[in-house]
Every structure is written in C-alpha cells, then in structure tokens.
Design an enzyme around this catalytic site. Structure first.
Site, PDB file in Angstrom:
ATOM      1  N   ASP A  99      -5.678  -5.709   9.563  1.00 50.67           N
ATOM      2  CA  ASP A  99      -4.279  -5.440   9.251  1.00 50.67           C
ATOM      3  C   ASP A  99      -3.536  -6.770   9.102  1.00 50.67           C
ATOM      4  O   ASP A  99      -4.116  -7.752   8.621  1.00 50.67           O
ATOM      5  CB  ASP A  99      -3.680  -4.583  10.379  1.00 50.67           C
ATOM      6  CG  ASP A  99      -2.533  -3.701   9.924  1.00 50.67           C
ATOM      7  OD1 ASP A  99      -1.472  -4.259   9.591  1.00 50.67           O
ATOM      8  OD2 ASP A  99      -2.692  -2.464   9.915  1.00 50.67           O
ATOM      9  N   ASP A 108       2.239  -3.839  26.617  1.00 44.32           N
ATOM     10  CA  ASP A 108       1.359  -2.673  26.699  1.00 44.32           C
ATOM     11  C   ASP A 108      -0.052  -2.945  26.200  1.00 44.32           C
ATOM     12  O   ASP A 108      -0.939  -2.089  26.321  1.00 44.32           O
ATOM     13  CB  ASP A 108       1.969  -1.502  25.918  1.00 44.32           C
ATOM     14  CG  ASP A 108       3.299  -1.055  26.506  1.00 44.32           C
ATOM     15  OD1 ASP A 108       3.653  -1.533  27.601  1.00 44.32           O
ATOM     16  OD2 ASP A 108       3.989  -0.230  25.866  1.00 44.32           O
ATOM     17  N   HIS A 134       3.274  -5.021  11.378  1.00 41.22           N
ATOM     18  CA  HIS A 134       2.596  -3.741  11.149  1.00 41.22           C
ATOM     19  C   HIS A 134       1.350  -3.603  12.019  1.00 41.22           C
ATOM     20  O   HIS A 134       1.092  -2.556  12.613  1.00 41.22           O
ATOM     21  CB  HIS A 134       2.233  -3.635   9.664  1.00 41.22           C
ATOM     22  CG  HIS A 134       1.645  -2.320   9.266  1.00 41.22           C
ATOM     23  ND1 HIS A 134       0.300  -2.055   9.331  1.00 41.22           N
ATOM     24  CD2 HIS A 134       2.230  -1.192   8.782  1.00 41.22           C
ATOM     25  CE1 HIS A 134       0.069  -0.825   8.906  1.00 41.22           C
ATOM     26  NE2 HIS A 134       1.214  -0.273   8.577  1.00 41.22           N
ATOM     27  N   ASN A 240       0.256   6.706   1.143  1.00 42.61           N
ATOM     28  CA  ASN A 240       1.598   7.285   1.234  1.00 42.61           C
ATOM     29  C   ASN A 240       2.159   7.608  -0.143  1.00 42.61           C
ATOM     30  O   ASN A 240       3.322   7.375  -0.425  1.00 42.61           O
ATOM     31  CB  ASN A 240       2.539   6.324   1.953  1.00 42.61           C
ATOM     32  CG  ASN A 240       2.058   6.005   3.342  1.00 42.61           C
ATOM     33  OD1 ASN A 240       1.440   6.830   3.995  1.00 42.61           O
ATOM     34  ND2 ASN A 240       2.340   4.806   3.796  1.00 42.61           N
ATOM     35  N   TYR A 261     -13.705   5.186  -0.292  1.00 37.32           N
ATOM     36  CA  TYR A 261     -15.116   4.783  -0.307  1.00 37.32           C
ATOM     37  C   TYR A 261     -15.953   5.798   0.457  1.00 37.32           C
ATOM     38  O   TYR A 261     -15.495   6.390   1.439  1.00 37.32           O
ATOM     39  CB  TYR A 261     -15.300   3.418   0.354  1.00 37.32           C
ATOM     40  CG  TYR A 261     -14.793   2.238  -0.436  1.00 37.32           C
ATOM     41  CD1 TYR A 261     -15.362   1.887  -1.667  1.00 37.32           C
ATOM     42  CD2 TYR A 261     -13.764   1.449   0.071  1.00 37.32           C
ATOM     43  CE1 TYR A 261     -14.897   0.787  -2.365  1.00 37.32           C
ATOM     44  CE2 TYR A 261     -13.298   0.343  -0.631  1.00 37.32           C
ATOM     45  CZ  TYR A 261     -13.870   0.014  -1.847  1.00 37.32           C
ATOM     46  OH  TYR A 261     -13.418  -1.076  -2.542  1.00 37.32           O
ATOM     47  N   VAL A 264     -16.124   6.518   4.675  1.00 33.74           N
ATOM     48  CA  VAL A 264     -14.881   6.199   5.376  1.00 33.74           C
ATOM     49  C   VAL A 264     -14.164   7.492   5.751  1.00 33.74           C
ATOM     50  O   VAL A 264     -14.043   8.405   4.932  1.00 33.74           O
ATOM     51  CB  VAL A 264     -13.961   5.323   4.503  1.00 33.74           C
ATOM     52  CG1 VAL A 264     -12.628   5.085   5.197  1.00 33.74           C
ATOM     53  CG2 VAL A 264     -14.644   3.992   4.185  1.00 33.74           C
ATOM     54  N   SER A 311      -0.467   5.317   8.021  1.00 30.96           N
ATOM     55  CA  SER A 311      -0.935   4.209   8.859  1.00 30.96           C
ATOM     56  C   SER A 311      -1.073   4.617  10.322  1.00 30.96           C
ATOM     57  O   SER A 311      -2.143   4.456  10.912  1.00 30.96           O
ATOM     58  CB  SER A 311       0.019   3.017   8.754  1.00 30.96           C
ATOM     59  OG  SER A 311      -0.151   2.350   7.543  1.00 30.96           O
TER      60      SER A 311
END
Length: 449
Positions: A99, A108, A134, A240, A261, A264, A311
């Site tokens: 990412d 946390d 993100h 999205n 793919y 996945v 996500s």
C-alpha cells in the site's frame, strides 16, 4: 469508498487509485491504489486536527460516538469475528500490507509493524504527515490490538498478527505525488511486482492489496505465481467503480487488477445493513464481500477515521485469512479461498452474483471449514499443522468518548485514464483490417491451378 453525499471513491483503471470528490478512494486503471475510502476523523478530546487536511472533499457533521470500540462492533459482528477469536487471533502470521505505507508508531499497532522497502521511487520521509495515510488505515483494520490494555481504540480482525509494510504507491497528498504520477507504466507495475516478491521472500503468509490497476501485467502475474507457489493467500479490493457499471462493455464495472488475476480473493463492499455499497465494483472477479462503508480505523496521525471503500473490505478479509493461516499454517491458498467462499452469510439468490460474490465473510464458519479441509484428503494428502487455540477474545469496552469528524479521504493515486487501452484497441482493429485486406489481395492475385 463512499456513496451518498460523500460517496466513497471507486477503483479506477490506471496507475493510481481513483476517488471522487465525494467517494472513497478506488483502484484505478493501471497502477492504481484500490482502496478508495470515504473517511471521517475520530479525534480524542483535545487532539482533533482539521478533518479535511488529507481530504479531497468537504467535511460532514461530527458524530458523537460512545467509544471507538462501540462504533466498530457492527463490523466485527457482521463478520462473526468475536467467536472466531476463541480459535485464533492470528498469532504467528505475517500479513504484508502492500500500500502507501503503515505507520509503526500509532498506538493501536505499536510493536506489530515491520517497515519494509519503499518502491515508489519518491523520497518522501516516513516522518511526513502525508506518508502512509491510506496504508495505516488498512493495517489497523487487520492487526490493531488497541491500547490501554487492549480495551481502547481499534481491535483488528487478527490482533496477534504482524504487519509487514511494503510501500508501492504514494498518497495523493504526498509532496512527490506529481513525480510518481509521471512514471512509466512499466515502472509502476514493476514496483508492485517487487513489493509482492519482497513480501513472499520475507515470510508473509497473507498479502493484502487495497490497490488496483486497469490493465494486467505479466511481471505482476509472475510475482503472484511465486506467492501461490509459496502458499501465500492474496486478497485484493474489487474496486470502487460501481457507479461506472457498463463501462466495462458487458454491463459490469471495469476490471481491476490485481483483483482480477487468477487466484486472488477479490472483495466487494457492503454497508452496515448488508446492502451492497453503490461504489463497489460489480464484476465477475468479486468472490466475497465485507463491511466497506464508514468502517472505523486508526490513521497515521494516531486519530480515528471512518473509512469507506472496497479497500477496508479487502483489509478485513485479509484479517480473516490471517486467522485461518494462524490456525492452519499449511493450508493451501485455494483451500483458504474455498473456506471463505463456502461459508458466507447473506448469500445471493442462486448462490453467487457479481456484486457480493458468494456473500459476506463469516470468520467463525470459515475457520471451521478450514479445519475440515486441514484434516481431509484435500490438503494435498498431507496433515496440516494446527496451532493451539488458547488465545482469548480481546475486550470490547472503552472508557473515553470520542468524536468522528467527516471528510473524504484522498486516494494515493489517481487513475491514469484509459487512453492507452483505447489506443491499443484501435491499433488491434487496424491490424485486423490490414490482415483481411492482405488476404483478399493474395486470393485475387493467385494463379488458377
């Protein structure tokens, strides 16, 4: 990704993540970050910062929450996670979050993050407030263990798992984003392949990719094959682009890679009622669904955000995969996928549709099914290691009240558009025309026998 007045961005098809002014980030066409997220910042009293400082849209009204954990319980309950913790909390498993980077210093996730390489080609330091925005949200959903004894803050799906952060894409607000945006497509795809290869080489059992590209890459495909060959479970956000249904040419949303793919596990998003999120891409890559609208997560600034998009849905399912791999480390990736898809709740009519796949993931049932596979002939005729299950569920109470502030999260990367794909299609058509013409000339000029 959001829908509604502050809709989550959707995954596009380029070398960046897509998001709209009112949606959660989404994966774009070529090298794109798939995690479109509409988020609302949760700040502890006296620590709130401007809600829109990382946002691409206007802020919504602040919502008073009894506690962060209380706001999160609907997510855990929908996935039936609390009961699963009596069997597994993800101990011993490394989840690679490929990412924009995961901040290892947030409360946390303290002690649960290893920072891997940065393949973006930009020089933004990890200390920058625009680094890992993100990615930290995604990491917190997978492996957060809370703070103050575990009773406060976010609790991840697999709170005993370890995060390997591999940065392959910058956030949109990154000061060097413009430089990244102009990189060659092959360079961007190579970054993703390098990230996958690094994760596999450094012991990841699960790879979570809330990112997306509008076109496939042989280099990335080869890296994924290496992952499968090493028994790694790969999870990706479906995209999205639900509001772009039909643009794929067959009445469905555009394809998004790596979700499309082979092998996945592609994840769509639903809201707290189980309804499909409008932004969630509708195509045949989707295998399962998970919460993806206003999901509480901790940000790289240590504050709490509501994030929306495929996500967060991807990250949550990656957490469930970590629970399974912790309990049954030798279980093959395809059997982990089967355990997830065969035990879902809210299964659509007929058993499958292209919006939620086979339904919403059920962590407890998936663990039980994985146990059946692990002790059956389907586990390649080999006994599968089973970890002891002495971990107890983490607490769910929190003392201090907090506030969630609304804003739209920026996507790490904007899609690179479909110009290259259109050009390729035109060239292919021209080639066919020329071939047909050449064949006809050859026939006309042939001497009769």
């Amino acid at each position: 990704m959001l829908t509604g007045p502050r809709k989550l961005p959707v995954l596009p098809g380029s070398a960046r993540m897509l998001t709209g002014p009112r949606k959660l980030p989404v994966l774009a066409g070529f090298a794109v970050l798939a995690g479109s997220c509409l988020v609302s910042l949760v700040a502890l009293p006296g620590t709130a910062r401007a809600a829109g400082q990382h946002a691409a849209g206007s802020a919504s009204g602040a919502v008073l929450a009894d506690s962060i954990r209380d706001n999160q319980m609907w997510v855990l309950d929908m996935l039936n996670v609390p009961a699963a913790w009596s069997l597994s909390e993800g101990g011993g498993v490394t989840v690679a979050v490929i990412d924009s980077g995961v901040n290892p210093d947030v409360s946390d996730l303290a002690g649960s993050v290893t920072t891997g390489p940065d393949y973006t080609g930009v020089t933004t330091p990890q200390s920058s407030p625009d680094w890992g925005v993100h990615g930290t949200w995604m990491g917190s959903l997978i492996a957060s263990h809370g703070h103050d004894g575990g009773t406060s803050g976010i609790i991840g799906i697999a709170p005993e798992a370890h995060i390997l952060s591999v940065r392959v894409i910058p956030d949109r607000a990154d000061p060097h984003y413009g430089q990244y945006e102009h990189e060659q497509e092959t360079r961007i795809q190579q970054s993703l392949a390098d990230g996958i290869n690094y994760a596999v080489a450094h012991g990841a059992e699960v790879v979570s990719m809330s990112i997306g590209y509008s076109a496939p890459s042989g280099t990335v495909r080869n890296a994924l094959q290496q992952a499968y060959d090493h028994g790694v479970v790969v999870v990706a956000s479906a995209g999205n682009s639900g509001d772009q249904v039909g643009s794929g040419g067959d009445g469905e949303a555009p394809e998004s890679f790596p979700a499309d793919y082979p092998g996945v596990i592609s994840v769509g998003a639903v809201d707290s009622t189980g309804a499909v999120a409008a932004f969630s891409s509708d195509n045949l890559s989707v295998q399962v669904a998970a919460p993806g609208v206003s999901v509480p997560a901790q940000g790289r600034d240590g504050q709490y955000w509501w994030v929306s998009g495929t996500s967060p849905a991807c990250a949550l399912v990656a957490g469930v995969a970590a629970l399974i791999k912790s309990k049954y480390p030798g279980l093959a990736p395809e059997l982990v996928a089967s355990a997830l898809t065969s035990t879902t709740t809210d299964r659509p009519t007929g058993g499958y549709d292209s919006q939620v796949g086979f339904g919403v993931v059920n962590a407890t049932a998936a663990l039980a099914k994985a146990g059946e596979f692990a002790h059956s002939q389907f586990a390649h005729g080999q006994p599968v290691d089973v970890q002891s299950a002495d971990a107890q569920p983490a607490g769910t109470s929190v003392a201090a009240a907090t506030r969630f502030h609304g804003t739209v999260a920026p996507e790490p990367v904007r899609p690179r558009g479909s110009g290259q794909l259109v050009l390729f299609a035109l060239l292919a058509l021209a080639s066919l025309v020329l071939t047909a013409a050449g064949t006809r000339l050859a026939v006309l000029g042939r001497t009769p026998q």
